[in-house]
Structures are given as C-alpha cells and as structure tokens.
Design a protein around this motif. Structure first.
Motif, PDB file in Angstrom:
ATOM      1  N   TRP A 128       0.250  34.266   1.014  1.00  0.00           N
ATOM      2  CA  TRP A 128      -0.092  35.698   1.061  1.00  0.00           C
ATOM      3  C   TRP A 128       0.866  36.377   2.026  1.00  0.00           C
ATOM      4  CZ3 TRP A 128      -6.112  36.566   1.372  1.00  0.00           C
ATOM      5  CH2 TRP A 128      -6.726  35.944   0.284  1.00  0.00           C
ATOM      6  N   ALA A 129       1.265  37.537   1.683  1.00  0.00           N
ATOM      7  CA  ALA A 129       2.089  38.365   2.587  1.00  0.00           C
ATOM      8  C   ALA A 129       1.337  39.662   2.883  1.00  0.00           C
ATOM      9  CB  ALA A 129       3.446  38.665   1.964  1.00  0.00           C
ATOM     10  N   VAL A 130       1.127  39.911   4.158  1.00  0.00           N
ATOM     11  CA  VAL A 130       0.491  41.168   4.560  1.00  0.00           C
ATOM     12  C   VAL A 130       1.549  41.985   5.295  1.00  0.00           C
ATOM     13  CG1 VAL A 130      -1.375  42.254   5.828  1.00  0.00           C
ATOM     14  CG2 VAL A 130      -1.723  39.987   4.781  1.00  0.00           C
ATOM     15  N   LEU A 131       1.946  43.087   4.673  1.00  0.00           N
ATOM     16  CA  LEU A 131       2.938  43.964   5.279  1.00  0.00           C
ATOM     17  C   LEU A 131       2.196  45.059   6.051  1.00  0.00           C
ATOM     18  CD1 LEU A 131       5.432  44.343   2.287  1.00  0.00           C
ATOM     19  CD2 LEU A 131       5.167  42.473   3.935  1.00  0.00           C
ATOM     20  N   LEU A 132       2.407  45.078   7.359  1.00  0.00           N
ATOM     21  CA  LEU A 132       1.638  45.971   8.224  1.00  0.00           C
ATOM     22  C   LEU A 132       2.569  47.040   8.803  1.00  0.00           C
ATOM     23  CD1 LEU A 132      -0.937  46.719   9.783  1.00  0.00           C
ATOM     24  CD2 LEU A 132      -0.326  44.969  11.460  1.00  0.00           C
ATOM     25  N   ASP A 133       2.182  48.266   8.580  1.00  0.00           N
ATOM     26  CA  ASP A 133       2.948  49.409   9.100  1.00  0.00           C
ATOM     27  C   ASP A 133       2.589  49.621  10.576  1.00  0.00           C
ATOM     28  OD1 ASP A 133       3.222  52.958   8.038  1.00  0.00           O
ATOM     29  OD2 ASP A 133       4.175  51.828   9.650  1.00  0.00           O
ATOM     30  N   THR A 134       3.569  49.504  11.460  1.00  0.00           N
ATOM     31  CA  THR A 134       3.333  49.768  12.888  1.00  0.00           C
ATOM     32  C   THR A 134       4.219  50.904  13.373  1.00  0.00           C
ATOM     33  OG1 THR A 134       4.954  48.095  13.527  1.00  0.00           O
ATOM     34  CG2 THR A 134       2.652  47.391  13.408  1.00  0.00           C
ATOM     35  N   SER A 135       4.526  51.837  12.456  1.00  0.00           N
ATOM     36  CA  SER A 135       5.345  52.975  12.882  1.00  0.00           C
ATOM     37  C   SER A 135       4.517  53.906  13.760  1.00  0.00           C
ATOM     38  CB  SER A 135       5.856  53.733  11.651  1.00  0.00           C
ATOM     39  OG  SER A 135       4.757  54.250  10.909  1.00  0.00           O
ATOM     40  N   ALA A 159       7.752  42.136  14.243  1.00  0.00           N
ATOM     41  CA  ALA A 159       6.919  40.986  14.623  1.00  0.00           C
ATOM     42  C   ALA A 159       6.385  40.297  13.371  1.00  0.00           C
ATOM     43  CB  ALA A 159       5.771  41.464  15.512  1.00  0.00           C
ATOM     44  N   GLU A 160       6.272  38.973  13.442  1.00  0.00           N
ATOM     45  CA  GLU A 160       5.828  38.217  12.282  1.00  0.00           C
ATOM     46  C   GLU A 160       4.965  37.060  12.730  1.00  0.00           C
ATOM     47  OE1 GLU A 160       8.975  37.492   9.536  1.00  0.00           O
ATOM     48  OE2 GLU A 160       7.979  35.721   8.664  1.00  0.00           O
ATOM     49  N   LEU A 161       3.948  36.770  11.940  1.00  0.00           N
ATOM     50  CA  LEU A 161       3.059  35.643  12.225  1.00  0.00           C
ATOM     51  C   LEU A 161       2.856  34.896  10.917  1.00  0.00           C
ATOM     52  CD1 LEU A 161       1.119  34.170  14.204  1.00  0.00           C
ATOM     53  CD2 LEU A 161      -0.688  35.657  13.355  1.00  0.00           C
ATOM     54  N   PHE A 162       2.986  33.590  10.984  1.00  0.00           N
ATOM     55  CA  PHE A 162       2.809  32.754   9.794  1.00  0.00           C
ATOM     56  C   PHE A 162       1.682  31.782  10.086  1.00  0.00           C
ATOM     57  CE2 PHE A 162       3.592  31.346   5.799  1.00  0.00           C
ATOM     58  CZ  PHE A 162       4.182  30.097   5.656  1.00  0.00           C
ATOM     59  N   LEU A 163       0.587  31.971   9.396  1.00  0.00           N
ATOM     60  CA  LEU A 163      -0.598  31.161   9.637  1.00  0.00           C
ATOM     61  C   LEU A 163      -0.705  30.089   8.565  1.00  0.00           C
ATOM     62  CD1 LEU A 163      -3.156  34.003  10.468  1.00  0.00           C
ATOM     63  CD2 LEU A 163      -2.215  32.323  12.057  1.00  0.00           C
ATOM     64  N   THR A 164      -0.821  28.860   9.003  1.00  0.00           N
ATOM     65  CA  THR A 164      -1.039  27.741   8.094  1.00  0.00           C
ATOM     66  C   THR A 164      -2.182  26.926   8.666  1.00  0.00           C
ATOM     67  OG1 THR A 164       0.538  26.360   9.290  1.00  0.00           O
ATOM     68  CG2 THR A 164       1.392  27.674   7.453  1.00  0.00           C
ATOM     69  N   GLY A 165      -2.596  25.906   7.955  1.00  0.00           N
ATOM     70  CA  GLY A 165      -3.595  24.998   8.492  1.00  0.00           C
ATOM     71  C   GLY A 165      -5.011  25.400   8.189  1.00  0.00           C
ATOM     72  N   GLY A 166      -5.206  26.489   7.530  1.00  0.00           N
ATOM     73  CA  GLY A 166      -6.549  26.786   7.035  1.00  0.00           C
ATOM     74  C   GLY A 166      -7.469  27.486   8.014  1.00  0.00           C
ATOM     75  N   ARG A 167      -7.002  27.831   9.195  1.00  0.00           N
ATOM     76  CA  ARG A 167      -7.925  28.522  10.094  1.00  0.00           C
ATOM     77  C   ARG A 167      -7.152  29.524  10.938  1.00  0.00           C
ATOM     78  NH1 ARG A 167     -13.081  28.220  11.215  1.00  0.00           N
ATOM     79  NH2 ARG A 167     -13.852  28.713  13.305  1.00  0.00           N
ATOM     80  N   VAL A 222      -0.705  32.420   5.196  1.00  0.00           N
ATOM     81  CA  VAL A 222      -0.673  33.889   5.341  1.00  0.00           C
ATOM     82  C   VAL A 222       0.479  34.269   6.248  1.00  0.00           C
ATOM     83  CG1 VAL A 222      -1.955  35.927   6.033  1.00  0.00           C
ATOM     84  CG2 VAL A 222      -3.176  33.971   5.042  1.00  0.00           C
ATOM     85  N   ARG A 223       1.326  35.141   5.736  1.00  0.00           N
ATOM     86  CA  ARG A 223       2.450  35.652   6.533  1.00  0.00           C
ATOM     87  C   ARG A 223       2.184  37.126   6.796  1.00  0.00           C
ATOM     88  NH1 ARG A 223       7.743  33.771   6.948  1.00  0.00           N
ATOM     89  NH2 ARG A 223       7.353  32.355   5.186  1.00  0.00           N
ATOM     90  N   ILE A 224       2.099  37.447   8.064  1.00  0.00           N
ATOM     91  CA  ILE A 224       1.906  38.857   8.452  1.00  0.00           C
ATOM     92  C   ILE A 224       3.234  39.357   8.996  1.00  0.00           C
ATOM     93  CG2 ILE A 224       0.621  40.471   9.895  1.00  0.00           C
ATOM     94  CD1 ILE A 224      -1.585  38.352  10.112  1.00  0.00           C
ATOM     95  N   ILE A 225       3.720  40.445   8.407  1.00  0.00           N
ATOM     96  CA  ILE A 225       4.999  41.017   8.837  1.00  0.00           C
ATOM     97  C   ILE A 225       4.763  42.480   9.229  1.00  0.00           C
ATOM     98  CG2 ILE A 225       7.403  41.417   8.225  1.00  0.00           C
ATOM     99  CD1 ILE A 225       6.968  39.477   5.873  1.00  0.00           C
TER     100      ILE A 225
END
Lengths: 288, 375
Positions: free
Chosen positions: A90-97, A137-145, A129-132
């Motif tokens: 999953w990719a969540v593109l987050l606007d932080t403008s 800033a970016e966070l890549f969550l794996t491992g199920g939690r 889940v990849r949050i961009i």
C-alpha cells in the motif's frame, strides 16, 4: 518556506489511542465486510485474493460473491470474505504542504490520523505500507504490526512545505509496486486527471480530500484578507452572503469534478470536513 | 462665570473633555474595518469568487449609521453637560468694584519695593478678571465715599488720599457682580462677591508722633527717632481776628507752625475765608465766615473750646503714619472668583438655557442608534 508559527495548526499530535481506535475500526471493518474495491461497485474476488471467512449476505450485493455450496448446505445465503494476499503493498501519499496547517481542526492532524489508520489497517491485513509525505519523509512498515514507529513518524510531520500532492504524484516511480494507493490531503493543488492517472489495472486508487471548516463552510466573516501560506499570495474580500454563495458554487464544482473523474476511473473519492472523525472518513472511502 | 464661544455662554466648559468619548467610539468602530488575516488553502476558489460579477468586492464597508447616531448622541450629551446658555440681546451686566483706600493699601508690597499693595491688587485684578468682561458690561468703582465709572482703575485713586480713608463697608456689598479689591482680606465672611487681595510683606515705618520725636516700627519693635517728627503747618488764608490768635495758640500747643504763605506739603490744616454761602469743614480744611472770626459777645472760653474741637477734628495727621497693625505682613495674594452679576434689572430676560434640549436630543439620537442596530 512559510513560517509555520503563523499557521493555526501546523503540527500533529497522535498517541496510542489512535492505534487502539484504528485497530478497533479495522476489526469492525473485518466483521462488517471487506474493503470496497474500484470505486464502490461492490467487492469481487480478484486474482491474488485470500479467502478468510464468511458473513451473511446483504440484499443488493453482487451474487458472484455468494457461496453457493454453503447455501445448499445451510439453506441460508453467505458471501465469501476475502483479502488480498499477504505481501501486497500500500502507498499512502500524504500532503504536508503549508496549506495543510489551516484549521482548526488542523487538516494535517486529521490527515495524519487517516494515514495512521490506513497503516494499521494495511498491517492487519498483512500488507506492507509505505507512507510518503510531500516533504520527503517516508516510512515503510512491514512485519504486520504498526506501533511506536508509526506514531513517531506521524508526530514528526509539520505543515510547512511549499509543494503538496502534485510533487508526490509526479514521482509515481517511488510507489510503482503499490497495489493500493491512497492520496490524503486537501487536493486543492491538484487536478483530478493528474491524480487519477495513477490508477491502472491491478491497482486501486482512493483520494481523500480534507478541508478545514473555514474552507468547507466559511460563514459570513466580514472583511477578510485571505492568505495562501504556500505561495504567499493575499486577497482581500468581503465574505458576505453574495460571495459565500459564489464560493459554495466554486467548491461544489471542484468536488463534483473530482467525484465525476473518480467515478470514470473507478477510483474512490470523498471530501470531508476536518471535524469528521477518521473512522467516518475511512468508512466513506472504504465502505463497510 | 463661564466661557463665551459660538454666541453662547458655557457655564461648565471643563465638560468639553467629554468630547473624547464619541471620538473613541468612532475610532473603535473603525477597527473591525481592517481586514482580518486568515490562512486558507482555497485561495484559488476565492479568486474565482472575486472575478465573478456581483459576488461582493473588497471595498471598505462604511461605519454603520447607527454608530454615527450614537456618536452624535454622545456629543449632544457632552455639550449639554457644558451648560450652554444664550446671551439675550441688548442685555448688559453691571460690575461694582469696592476699593480699600485705607493707609495700609498704600504701604510698600515688599520691603524694598516701590510698588504699593494697591498697585499689586490692581495687577492681580487685571490678570484674573478684566479679561472676562463682555463688551456691553459696565464697571463702577467705589472707595467707600466716592464713585467712578469705567473699565480701568481710576488713576486718581492710585495716590493715597491726603486724609486717611476708611475701608468700604464690605458687608453691604456682598452680592453677585461685586469685587472686593484690598490689600488684606476683610475679616467678615464673604458669600457671593469676588475677592482680590494683594497680600504683602511687613512694611516698617513711622507709626506715631510724640512731640518733636517720631516713633517708628522696624518690623520687630518700636524705635524713637529723636527730633524726627515731620514739620507740620497750619495755614491761615485771609483769616484774622480773635480766631487767628486762637489758632496760633492751638498750633503752638501741638507743635505746629503757623503759616500765612503759599500752600505747602507740610500743611495739615488750612483755614480760609468762606463765601457768603456759609462755612464748611472737611479733612484738612476749614472755611470761616468773617463773623466767626471774633467771639463778639460770646463767652471767650466757649469760643476757644468750640474752635479747638473744630480744629482738632479737621486737622490731618502727619503724612506717612500707619499703625503697626497696618504695617504687619498680611500673607500671599488671593483671588477668589465670585458670582457674576445678574442681568440688568431693567426688564431684560436672561439667556435661554439649552442643556435640557440638548439632553433630550441626546436621548433621541441614542434611541435611534439602538433601534437601528441590527439584531
């Protein structure tokens, strides 16, 4: 770069309560039905689906989801509940403008809650889940939690960037492998066709538009100097009945444009006031 | 007394400071007209609103008319508090200045000064009061015996009278429009008259004559000046007979010299031949009929006694003498403004008072402002 201290709500504050609520929401969603696919047409099994259980059939649902063998055995209709195979991204593109610092309630705050809930939801389903953020800033969550790392990432966000969602959309290569893409922001700096071009076969797209109450329903404010914190432009206007009527027309046209484009591209779309809890936002986007 | 402005007399001009209030209200009402700065991500939408016709522009809205009415009401209230009164046409006021010309008024105001106490009182009067007279006002001056008219102090009164004068009867002239001009404030209470008192330091000098000596007061004690008594003369002008002989004896007894020559500053008594109209007497002068010059068939002792009394009564004291009480210090200058005179008592009406009407107008304007305020 905009001076963040002049924005009313530039920062994010989330805690373990968000994770708890998101997990509860995910569980309710699981019990109530599977995620809506492709613009709300009703879910159906796709390649790569994982069977996870049954639930009672609801009137109007797609009969292709009906478990006929169970109907024959029990005499009551049930539908199969599925989820995509573990391992999807999953990719969540987050606007932080800077414009996300408008509020209260702050747009970035609500967007962070929606993003966090999506991360929890995806992790619960075994997805990566990849949050961009538009700030890089970016966070890549794996491992199920999703846990403390997610909270730390979200609390570190700040509405101060000059560019928003358009910058993220232009760098689609960063999430090339994502099967689900979520756009979370105010969507005011983006044309629908720019975002919906991300949609393709095998990928589902959802766009979440968040507007502060001041942007959703300004009210008769009198003489106002509007200030765009990203481009530093200003506009003086009497916000009264006539101008409010015209603003409502313009806003409706903007939202309708997104809605129509999303429907054509089989994408999910919703525009919400930031006073709306994230659960309702996600329910509006994902169904259930 | 009030201030004249715009054809009206304002009894309480200090109330004009209240005009700051409607000004402050107006300034406060304009504050919200400055636009509030608000951040938005939807500026592009507002730009479309701005470009659309009839959607309201950015021009500065006016101050609501209710605020203007409120400020007008407050202004009327402040003007009412200032006590305006119109000046009735053709009506003038009469002032009366009572002047103390007793010897203490002509003593020096300061020990080494040429200016006397009366001159200092006049300066104080001109500073505090003369400027407040209207064009049509009249001024009369009274020293207890004589009258004078005119806006300026009578020049003839700037010099001490040869015969010591008494202070006026202050109690008789304590009324609106009266001004007491003196060196020492009168001891009696004052209700309506204005008071202009010069005050003054101690004024050492002669206080009495003792034979050929003079007694002076130096500020602390009495000093006898041996042979210091001033030369004093009795002048006979055309008077002779037994009376002339009696006058010579009387003068010698009192240390006075007898003179028949030209008038002199040393003369303390002048006897002259009276006209046929009759004899007379005033301080420092006696007019004598020819028939009175000799005792004729009257008792000579009675003649002498009678004339001695008349001579003593008419004889002036030596010039420059004042008692210690007059020479003692009398404090600082005092000006107390009393009541203005009533209008002339010849039928002219006093001016109309406008404060009631202005108060009513103020209430009406404020009520209109409240009614006009959007609810």
């Amino acid at each position: 770069m905009t001076e963040a201290h002049t924005l009313p709500c530039p920062e994010v504050s989330v805690d373990a309560d968000l994770l708890q609520r998101a997990r509860s929401f995910a569980a309710r969603l699981e019990v109530g039905g599977e995620l809506r696919e492709e613009g709300g047409r009703g879910a159906h099994l796709l390649g790569g689906e994982e069977f996870v259980g049954h639930r009672p059939y609801r009137a109007g649902e797609d009969l292709r989801r009906l478990d006929w063998s169970l109907l024959a055995r029990l005499g009551q209709p049930f539908v199969k509940v599925t989820r995509r195979e573990a391992g999807e991204e999953w990719a969540v593109l987050l606007d932080t403008s800077a414009s996300m610092g408008v509020g209260p309630p702050g747009k970035l705050q609500r967007a962070a809650e929606v993003t966090g809930a999506l991360a929890v939801l995806g992790a619960a389903r075994g997805a990566r889940v990849r949050i961009i953020s538009s700030g890089g800033a970016e966070l890549f969550l794996t491992g199920g939690r999703a846990g403390g790392e997610l909270l730390a990432f979200l609390n570190g966000l700040r509405a101060e960037e000059p560019r928003g969602m358009r910058g993220l959309v232009e760098k689609a290569g960063r999430f090339r492998g994502a099967s689900r893409v979520f756009l979370v922001g105010d969507l005011l700096d983006l044309e629908p066709r720019e975002a919906l071009g991300l949609n393709r076969r095998g990928r589902s797209l959802a766009a979440v538009g968040l507007l502060a109450p001041l942007e959703f329903e300004p009210g008769q404010l009198g003489r106002i100097e509007w200030w765009d914190p990203e481009e530093e432009q200003r506009l003086v206007l009497n916000v009264a009945a006539e101008s409010l009527e015209e603003y409502e027309r313009c806003l409706n046209a903007h939202v309708d444009g997104w809605r129509d484009a999303a429907a054509r591209h089989r994408a999910a779309f919703g525009c919400f006031d930031t006073r709306t809890p994230f659960e309702e936002v996600l329910r509006g986007i994902l169904g259930g | 007394m009030g201030v004249e402005l715009a054809g009206l007399v304002w009894e309480r001009p200090q109330a004009w400071w209240g005009l700051c209030l409607p000004l402050l209200v107006l300034l406060a009402a304009k504050q919200p007209l400055r636009p509030r700065l608000m951040a938005t991500g939807a500026l592009s939408l507002w730009k479309r609103v701005m470009d659309s016709p009839g959607a309201g522009g950015s021009e500065r809205p006016a101050v609501p008319w209710a605020i203007w009415l409120l400020c007008a009401g407050l202004t009327a209230a402040v003007l009412s508090m200032a006590g305006p009164r119109s000046i009735a046409p053709g009506v003038s006021r009469e002032w009366l200045v009572l002047v103390d010309r007793s010897p203490s008024s002509y003593l020096p105001a300061e020990s080494a000064s040429d200016e006397d106490r009366l001159s200092r009182s006049i300066e104080l009067l001109e500073e505090e009061w003369l400027g407040r007279l209207r064009e049509e006002d009249s001024v009369r001056w009274f020293d207890g015996q004589a009258w004078d008219e005119g806006v300026s102090f009578p020049d003839a009164w700037r010099d001490a009278p040869r015969a010591p004068a008494l202070a006026p009867d202050w109690a008789q002239w304590d009324a609106p429009g009266c001004v007491w001009l003196c060196a020492r404030p009168p001891a009696i209470p004052r209700a309506e008259a204005s008071l202009c008192s010069s005050g003054g330091a101690s004024a050492p000098g002669p206080i009495a004559i003792d034979g050929e000596d003079r007694l002076d007061w130096d500020g602390d004690s009495l000093v006898r000046v041996i042979g210091g008594a001033p030369r004093r003369a009795v002048r006979l002008d055309g008077v002779g007979g037994d009376l002339a002989d009696l006058v010579a004896l009387w003068a010698d007894e009192r240390g006075l010299t007898l003179s028949r020559g030209a008038p002199s500053p040393e003369d303390v008594l002048v006897l002259s031949r009276a006209s046929d109209a009759g004899s007379g007497s005033e301080p420092g002068a006696l007019s004598v009929l020819e028939s009175e010059e000799s005792y004729g068939e009257r008792d000579p002792a009675e003649f002498a006694l009678l004339w001695s009394e008349r001579l003593d009564e008419a004889c002036l004291p030596a010039a420059g003498l004042s008692p210690v009480s007059a020479r003692a210090p009398i404090g600082n200058a005092i000006w107390i403004q009393g009541a203005a005179p009533d209008e002339r008592r010849d039928g002219g009406r006093p001016g109309r008072a406008w404060e009631g009407w202005l108060a009513l107008l103020s209430c009406g304007l404020v009520a209109a402002a409240l009614i006009g305020t959007p609810r």
